[in-house]
Design an enzyme around this catalytic site. Structure first.
Site, mmCIF file in Angstrom:
data_model
loop_
_atom_site.group_PDB
_atom_site.id
_atom_site.type_symbol
_atom_site.label_atom_id
_atom_site.label_comp_id
_atom_site.label_asym_id
_atom_site.label_seq_id
_atom_site.Cartn_x
_atom_site.Cartn_y
_atom_site.Cartn_z
ATOM 1 N N LYS A 1 34.156 -84.337 69.555
ATOM 2 C CA LYS A 1 32.936 -84.410 70.365
ATOM 3 C C LYS A 1 31.698 -84.333 69.470
ATOM 4 C CE LYS A 1 35.201 -82.671 74.491
ATOM 5 N NZ LYS A 1 35.501 -81.605 75.436
ATOM 6 N N GLN B 1 34.223 -75.434 76.001
ATOM 7 C CA GLN B 1 35.542 -76.052 75.914
ATOM 8 C C GLN B 1 36.581 -75.181 76.635
ATOM 9 O OE1 GLN B 1 36.111 -79.083 74.743
ATOM 10 N NE2 GLN B 1 38.323 -79.006 75.040
ATOM 11 N N ASP C 1 29.828 -81.781 81.835
ATOM 12 C CA ASP C 1 31.244 -81.960 82.161
ATOM 13 C C ASP C 1 31.428 -82.342 83.637
ATOM 14 O OD1 ASP C 1 33.182 -81.649 80.127
ATOM 15 O OD2 ASP C 1 32.764 -79.504 79.996
HETATM 16 N N1 GUN Z 1 39.459 -79.150 78.080
HETATM 17 C C1 GUN Z 1 40.200 -80.261 78.325
HETATM 18 N N2 GUN Z 1 39.421 -81.267 78.799
HETATM 19 C C2 GUN Z 1 38.159 -80.772 78.850
HETATM 20 C C3 GUN Z 1 36.933 -81.327 79.239
HETATM 21 O O1 GUN Z 1 36.811 -82.491 79.661
HETATM 22 N N3 GUN Z 1 35.853 -80.492 79.146
HETATM 23 C C4 GUN Z 1 35.955 -79.212 78.717
HETATM 24 N N4 GUN Z 1 34.837 -78.482 78.671
HETATM 25 N N5 GUN Z 1 37.093 -78.666 78.341
HETATM 26 C C5 GUN Z 1 38.197 -79.445 78.412
#
Ligand code: GUN
Length: 281
Positions: A53, A97, A120
């Site tokens: 990311k 996350q 998100d």
């Molecule tokens: N963990 C797995 N997929 C995601 C996501 O799309 N966003 C976040 N914040 N954590 C995750």
């Protein structure tokens, strides 16, 4: 013979557009778009996701603020960091996350992120807006799937769409997006009866259950569009999806590979959402 939906190429094309938007933002507002990414603990998969990311932010000219906190971080400490970022003018999006270490309450922590910075698309207000087909921030993976369908000229209107999986992150928002696009939607899960028959009636089949090669050719209608959200390992430890790709591909009209399908789109839509959040700020 099916058409392979190339998520990698589509993601690259979208990232170019996102880069242009972030440059315009800098020119017009005299500052960068900022995304804060918080990782708590040492989960190896999460570390890879977060690294990717941050790398993607650099690629499109979005400034990332990265916080790696120790696994023993208290909820109070984490919430205090989130609150600080909520107040920061140079931070337009905040991502915590998941999963968080077990002693931290995800729901309570995420509740501190306001809808406008929830890139998100996880908070109740953004999910509620999606359910009511209003302007909102949409969860990245299902949003990426909709972009793929659009780019390949696949209109869900009037189609039978079947979503395998009912998670808050993928299955539920996916179903709502398809419904908003006028599909007739069925959501299946571990307690669903006649799963095979339901899948075999799908014009569009989206699979997000996290079980390697679960969807076999007999579960797929001739000419169906098959979207594989899975990221699994096969019996030899090789990366694969939830769909038995080699056997299903000849039946499908369109199909996403793993890797190179939905995966690259997820981070791209996070960047897209961050630019959107900044532009609306
Ligand atoms: N963990 C797995 N997929 C995601 C996501 O799309 N966003 C976040 N914040 N954590 C995750």
């Amino acid at each position: 013979m099916s058409v392979l939906i190339d998520g990698k190429a589509l993601a690259a094309q979208l990232r170019q557009e996102i880069r242009e938007k972030s440059e315009n933002f800098r020119r017009e507002r005299g500052k960068d778009i900022g995304l804060a990414v918080i990782l708590v603990g040492e989960d190896p998969a999460s570390q890879v996701y977060v690294r990717n990311k941050i790398k993607a932010c650099e690629e499109v000219g979005v400034k990332s603020f990265s916080y790696h906190l120790p696994a023993e971080t208290t909820e109070e400490q984490l919430v205090s960091l989130v609150d600080e970022l909520v107040a920061a003018d140079n931070v337009h999006g905040i991502l915590v996350q998941l999963p968080l270490p077990a002693h931290l309450n995800e729901r309570r922590v995420l509740a501190h992120i306001p809808p406008a910075k929830d890139v998100d698309g996880f908070c109740a207000e953004n999910v509620g807006n999606l359910a009511m087909n209003r302007q909102t921030i949409v969860a990245c993976t299902p949003f990426g799937v909709m972009k793929m369908l659009e780019k390949y000229g696949i209109d869900p209107k009037g189609k039978n769409a079947v979503v395998l999986g009912r998670s808050n992150i993928v299955g539920k928002p996916m179903a709502m997006l398809l419904l908003n696009a006028d599909a007739t939607v069925t959501v299946c899960h571990s307690k669903t009866k006649n799963l095979k028959e339901i899948c075999a009636a799908a014009d569009i089949l989206v699979v997000a259950i996290g079980r390697a090669k679960f969807v076999t050719a007999d579960m797929v209608k001739e000419g169906a569009v098959v979207i594989d959200v899975g990221m699994d390992r096969d019996e030899n430890g090789k990366l694969c999806g939830d769909v038995d790709f080699e056997n299903v591909r000849d039946k499908a009209s369109f199909i996403t590979p793993v890797p190179g399908g939905v995966g690259p789109m997820t981070i791209t839509m996070l960047l897209y959402n961050t630019v959107l959040a900044a532009t609306r700020s």
